[in-house]
Structure formats: structure tokens, C-alpha cells
Design a protein around this motif. Structure first.
Motif, mmCIF file in Angstrom:
data_model
loop_
_atom_site.group_PDB
_atom_site.id
_atom_site.type_symbol
_atom_site.label_atom_id
_atom_site.label_comp_id
_atom_site.label_asym_id
_atom_site.label_seq_id
_atom_site.Cartn_x
_atom_site.Cartn_y
_atom_site.Cartn_z
ATOM 1 N N GLN A 10 0.832 -1.225 0.000
ATOM 2 C CA GLN A 10 0.000 0.000 0.000
ATOM 3 C C GLN A 10 0.856 1.261 0.000
ATOM 4 O O GLN A 10 0.523 2.255 -0.675
ATOM 5 C CB GLN A 10 -0.920 -0.044 1.219
ATOM 6 N N GLU A 106 -8.703 7.182 -4.829
ATOM 7 C CA GLU A 106 -8.334 6.168 -3.831
ATOM 8 C C GLU A 106 -9.541 5.383 -3.369
ATOM 9 O O GLU A 106 -9.494 4.147 -3.230
ATOM 10 C CB GLU A 106 -7.654 6.830 -2.643
ATOM 11 N N GLU A 107 -10.633 6.128 -3.123
ATOM 12 C CA GLU A 107 -11.849 5.416 -2.730
ATOM 13 C C GLU A 107 -12.328 4.487 -3.841
ATOM 14 O O GLU A 107 -12.749 3.351 -3.585
ATOM 15 C CB GLU A 107 -12.937 6.430 -2.373
ATOM 16 N N GLU A 109 -10.434 3.169 -6.188
ATOM 17 C CA GLU A 109 -9.511 2.033 -6.269
ATOM 18 C C GLU A 109 -9.761 1.043 -5.134
ATOM 19 O O GLU A 109 -9.652 -0.174 -5.320
ATOM 20 C CB GLU A 109 -8.070 2.528 -6.213
ATOM 21 N N LYS A 110 -10.086 1.547 -3.933
ATOM 22 C CA LYS A 110 -10.379 0.657 -2.821
ATOM 23 C C LYS A 110 -11.593 -0.206 -3.116
ATOM 24 O O LYS A 110 -11.604 -1.424 -2.881
ATOM 25 C CB LYS A 110 -10.600 1.471 -1.557
ATOM 26 N N GLN A 111 -12.638 0.459 -3.643
ATOM 27 C CA GLN A 111 -13.825 -0.304 -4.004
ATOM 28 C C GLN A 111 -13.509 -1.340 -5.087
ATOM 29 O O GLN A 111 -13.959 -2.489 -5.034
ATOM 30 C CB GLN A 111 -14.932 0.633 -4.493
ATOM 31 N N ALA A 113 -10.585 -2.648 -5.622
ATOM 32 C CA ALA A 113 -9.784 -3.727 -5.039
ATOM 33 C C ALA A 113 -10.674 -4.737 -4.314
ATOM 34 O O ALA A 113 -10.472 -5.950 -4.421
ATOM 35 C CB ALA A 113 -8.752 -3.153 -4.081
ATOM 36 N N GLU A 114 -11.658 -4.226 -3.568
ATOM 37 C CA GLU A 114 -12.582 -5.127 -2.886
ATOM 38 C C GLU A 114 -13.359 -5.967 -3.889
ATOM 39 O O GLU A 114 -13.523 -7.187 -3.721
ATOM 40 C CB GLU A 114 -13.538 -4.325 -2.000
#
Length: 557
Positions: A10, A106-107, A109-111, A113-114
Motif C-alpha cells: 500500500q 483512492e476510494e 480504487e479501494k472499491q 480492489a474489494e
């Protein structure tokens, strides 16, 4: 993947995202430093202008042009500074905007990634399912092939069954014919067997009549003070040379002679008195007679007439009229010494018979076998009157009393057992005395202790009143090398004798346990020893067919 690897990954992604704004931020910083430098130069020029006003007044025409240039330069710098401030504010605004975009990305990408993790799991499950489906498909194909093969084999077996059924019908017909022939052969065999048994019974009756006639003649000759002798095929009674002397002895003198048979002081031998090479096969046992006038040995493959295999044990009755031999052909036989003929053949064991003994009255015999049984035989009836089932094969036995009411047996499971022959019940089971199988048991002359010999290379004396070991014997040179090696007491009970695997005789003091002598005399493992009742001679036998006679009545000098 550990949490450290996840955190490092990360951080690397964050550095990659932040590094794209690095050039813009550095340019903004350079512009800001340049504006500050220009401001400093502007302040310096203003100070310089104020300090040189007087000089400028005097040289106005000459310096007017320079002043104008400086003013123009100052205005340009002011404009450039204003532009830079404007550019800085725009860059700051753009930086704030881009930070907001970065957070949004980032949010996102986080979603993503999940979602990617969920999709990865789903993909793994799908791959697993695909692999399982593929494996099941392969198994189904293999099973299909196997089913086809089984069907083919089933068809072939049906053909074979049909052929076998045809052959079975043919064989059944042959069996019926063979059974008819077998019935006829059985009838003929029964007739032949009955004729053979009748013939043998007639021969046995004739032999019994001859034996009975001889016994009657012998008893008649003995009562008349005569001896029976065969001359030219006929039995003739002649006067006995010892009749006169025996008639002149009083009963007190007879008792004195019998009581003096055992030497008062038995001497330990140091050398062999006489050697005998007894048999063609190796010797299995040796035993002195009850009167001490003779000894007997048993060997491998027929030692006495009538035995089919090895004689494992020999014993004389109290009058030396009968000799008893146990054999590996599962039988025990009694011979009449005067005629050399078999008087009884005791059969009933289903294993090799390793030991057999007379009782004091010679009307009973006890035997021990490899089949884990002890048997008591009535010699008047010639049959077994008691069978005692033991827990292990019996290697040797001895009588606990003269009547044979108590029996002591040594076994292959390292234990000594005491039995009541009247009931067949065990009196005592002595365990833990030895760590290897018992090869012999011998009753002491006093009848209160028993001597044991074992493959653990030790001998022990056991008190039969307390069932405790009262003395142990061993030596560095003593090795019991045979499963049937016999040890014995001296007639006075003062000594214990046993033979070693290297052919050396060992004699211990029965009271102190001290090794009194070890004597060389044999070239092979000693299989047995026997002291004659008077204590004057000790007999020893080895596997190499040699019997040694040791003088224990006279010193070497």
C-alpha cells in the motif's frame, strides 16, 4: 501474504500516486523562491535609488535613461511577481482540486480492489469447480471403460461357467462311479485290517504268554535261590553263586549294607576316569540306574529297540528291572532289561515326549510333552488315568514325593509349576525365576528343594515349602547351550553339577553357592549329567557321542 507485505504494498502504491505531483510542487517552490529573490532585489534597488537621489539630480540628463530602464525593469518584475502570485494561487487551487480527485480515486480504487478480491475468490471457486468437474469427468470415463471391461469379462465368465458346468456334470458322473468303487475298496480294506489286527493280537498274546512264562520261571528261580539262563534255545535254572552268602546275612546286615551305599564323603573329580563312544548318532540324555550298577543313554534315531525316533529321557525303576524311555515319536516305552523286550508302549500325547519318570513302586509313570500336557499312566492297566493341561511345553519334570502325588515341571515359558496328580490341579505357578526357558528340574535327596537349570545360564535351588529361591549358581565360564541340558544333585545333596556348552563340567557347593571345580573333559556341549546313587561315580554325556565316567570316591593320589 503477511500484514507487513500488505502495508508495504500500500505504501508503494501511495508513493507512485503522489510522485506524479512532485514536479508541479517543485516548480511552484522554485517560482516562490524566485519571487522572493526578485522582491529582495527590488528593495535593494529602491534603497539604492533613495541614496543616490542627489547624484541623480546632478547627473539627470545622463542618468535619466538609466533610471527609466530601471523603472521599466521594476515594473516588469512587479508584473512578473504578480503573474507568479497568480500562478501560485492557481497552482494551489489546482493542488487542492487534484487532492480531492486523488481521494476520490483512492476510494474508487479501494472499491475496485474489494470487488477484485471478491471476483478473485469467485474465480478461484470457479477454477476449483472446473478442476473437480474435469476430475469427475475423467473418473466417469475410467469407470465407463471399467464397466465395459467388466461386461466383457462377465460374458467370458458366463462362457467359462457353462463349460465348467458341463465338466461338473461329467465329474459328478465319475464321482458316483468312484464312490461305488471306494465303497467296495473300504469293505475289502476293513476285512484286511480286521485280519491284520487279529494276526497282531495273536502275536501279542503269544508274546505276552512267553513273557509271562519267563517271569514265572524267573520268579520261581529267584525263590529257589537259582538263576535262569538260556542254553541251546532252552531256559535252564542253575544255582546262584550268591545264594549261600545272601542266606547267611541277617536282616540287620542287609539294612547296614543298604545304608552304607551312599559314600560319607564324596570327592570332587579332577580328570576323566573312563571315556565311552556310545552311539552312531548324537547323545540326547544319560541316566545312572537305581542300584548304580549300570547307566543308560538315549540318542537320536533309535536308541532302544522299538523306538521310532529320538529317546529324549531315560529312567530306571527302583529294582533296575525296567527302563523307561520318552521319545519324540509321541510315545513312552518300558523295556524289560532281562529280556530287552518292550513291556508297555504308552501312547496318548500328540507332541514330542521330553521327559518321563517312574514312581517309587514302579506301578505308575508320569510324562511331560511338547503338546502342553502332563500324563499319569497306570502300568497295571497300561492306560492314562490323568491328563494335566499346562500353559506351556514341558521340557522336564520330577516327582515331588516317592508316590508321585506331587509333580514339578519346568517349561518353555521360563516358569516352574507344581501339580497335584490326584486332582490334576495346579498347586503353585512360580514365575520370574529365570529369564529363559527351563531345561531341567531335579529333586534334592532330601525332597524339600528342587534344582532348576535354564538357558539364561543360571541354576537355582527352590525351597518347595516356601516356594522361594534359596541359592543361585552361575559362573563366567558356564553357558547352557542345549534346550534339554540336565543338571543334578550329588547323592548327599552337598554339590550341584551341570555341563557347559564348551564341554566343561561345573560343580558348585549347594550350600554356599561357591564354584568348587570346573573340569574339562568333553569336546562338545554337555547334554546331561547323572550321579549314581552311591555317589562313587558321576556320568556325563555330550552331543558328540561321548560319555565320560568321573570317579568321585577316590582322590587322584
Amino acid at each position: 501474504m503477511t500484514f507487513r507485505d500488505t502495508l508495504l504494498d500500500q505504501l508503494r502504491k501511495r508513493d507512485k500516486r503522489e510522485r506524479q505531483w512532485k514536479e508541479m510542487i517543485n516548480a511552484n517552490q522554485r517560482l516562490l523562491h524566485h519571487a522572493i529573490e526578485l522582491q529582495k532585489r527590488n528593495d535593494q534597488l529602491i534603497l539604492y535609488e533613495s541614496n543616490n537621489n542627489s547624484t541623480h539630480t546632478q547627473n539627470a540628463p545622463a542618468n535619466q535613461q538609466q533610471i527609466n530602464d530601471l523603472d521599466r525593469r521594476i515594473r516588469e518584475l512587479h508584473e512578473e511577481r504578480a503573474e507568479m502570485y497568480k500562478s501560485q494561487s492557481e497552482n494551489a487551487q489546482r493542488l487542492v482540486h487534484m487532492n480531492e480527485q486523488l481521494r476520490a480515486k483512492e476510494e474508487t480504487e479501494k472499491q475496485q480492489a474489494e470487488e477484485l478480491s471478491v471476483e478473485t475468490k469467485v474465480c478461484k471457486q470457479l477454477l476449483t469447480s472446473i478442476f473437480r468437474i474435469k476430475s469427475f469427468s475423467e473418473k466417469i470415463n475410467a469407470l465407463s471403460k471399467e464397466c465395459d471391461l467388466q461386461a466383457q469379462q462377465l460374458r467370458e465368465k458366463n462362457i467359462v461357467i457353462q463349460i465348467l458346468q458341463d465338466e461338473l456334470a461329467t465329474l459328478h458322473l465319475e464321482i458316483v462311479t468312484t464312490e461305488d468303487r471306494s465303497k467296495n475298496l473300504r469293505k475289502e480294506n476293513d476285512q484286511l485290517l480286521q485280519r491284520w489286527m487279529n494276526l497282531k493280537n495273536e502275536e501279542a498274546e503269544k508274546m505276552n504268554e512267553a513273557t509271562q512264562f519267563y517271569e514265572e520261571l524267573r520268579i520261581l528261580a529267584r525263590n529257589n535261590g537259582q538263576t535262569l539262563r538260556q542254553v541251546n534255545g532252552k531256559w535252564v535254572m542253575e544255582p546262584s553263586p550268591s545264594t549261600t552268602s545272601s542266606k547267611n546275612r541277617t536282616p540287620a546286615e542287609d539294612d547296614l549294607k543298604r545304608s552304607s551305599r551312599i559314600l560319607s564323603n564324596i570327592l570332587l573329580p579332577s580328570r576323566v576316569t573312563k571315556k565311552f563312544t556310545m552311539h552312531e548318532g548324537e547323545i540326547y540324555c544319560v541316566q545312572a540306574s537305581s542300584t548304580g550298577s549300570m547307566f543308560a543313554t538315549g540318542r537320536v534315531n533309535q536308541t532302544l529297540g522299538g523306538a521310532l525316533q529320538t529317546i529324549t529321557s531315560v529312567d530306571f525303576n527302583s529294582t533296575d528291572e525296567l527302563v523307561l524311555g520318552a521319545s519324540t515319536d509321541n510315545a513312552t516305552r518300558l523295556w524289560q532289561l532281562s529280556t530287552g523286550r518292550i513291556k508297555h508302549t504308552l501312547t496318548g500325547h500328540i507332541g514330542k515326549v521330553y521327559s518321563a519318570k517312574f514312581n517309587a513302586d514302579s506301578n505308575r509313570v508320569v510324562s511331560g510333552s511338547h503338546d502342553r500336557t502332563l500324563k499319569v499312566w497306570d502300568l497295571q492297566k497300561g492306560n492314562c488315568i490323568r491328563t494335566i493341561f499346562t500353559f506351556s511345553s514341558c521340557n522336564d519334570l520330577c516327582l515331588g514325593d516317592a508316590d508321585g502325588l506331587t509333580l514339578i515341571s519346568g517349561h518353555m515359558d521360563n516358569n516352574i509349576r507344581v501339580w497335584d496328580t490326584r486332582t490334576g490341579n495346579g498347586i503353585k505357578d512360580m514365575t520370574g525365576l529365570h529369564t529363559s526357558q527351563i531345561t531341567s528340574v531335579c529333586m534334592s535327596p532330601g525332597g524339600s528343594t528342587v534344582l532348576t537349570n535354564s538357558r539364561d545360564h543360571t541354576l537355582k535351588i527352590i525351597d518347595l515349602r516356601m516356594y522361594e529361591v534359596v541359592q543361585s549358581f552361575q559362573a563366567d565360564t558356564f553357558r547352557n547351550g542345549i534346550n534339554w541340558s540336565r543338571a543334578c544333585f550329588s547323592p548327599d545333596g552337598h554339590y550341584v553339577a551341570a555341563g557347559s556348552a564348551d564341554g566343561v563340567l561345573h560343580i558348585w557347593n549347594s550350600r554356599s553357592g561357591k564354584l568348587e571345580k570346573s573340569i574339562e573333559g568333553h569336546g562338545a556341549a554337555v547334554c546331561g549329567l547323572s550321579w549314581n546313587p552311591s555317589g562313587s561315580l558321576l556320568y556325563s554325556a555330550d552331543k558328540s557321542k561321548v560319555v565320560c565316567m568321573w570317579d568321585t570316591a577316590h582322590s587322584d593320589s
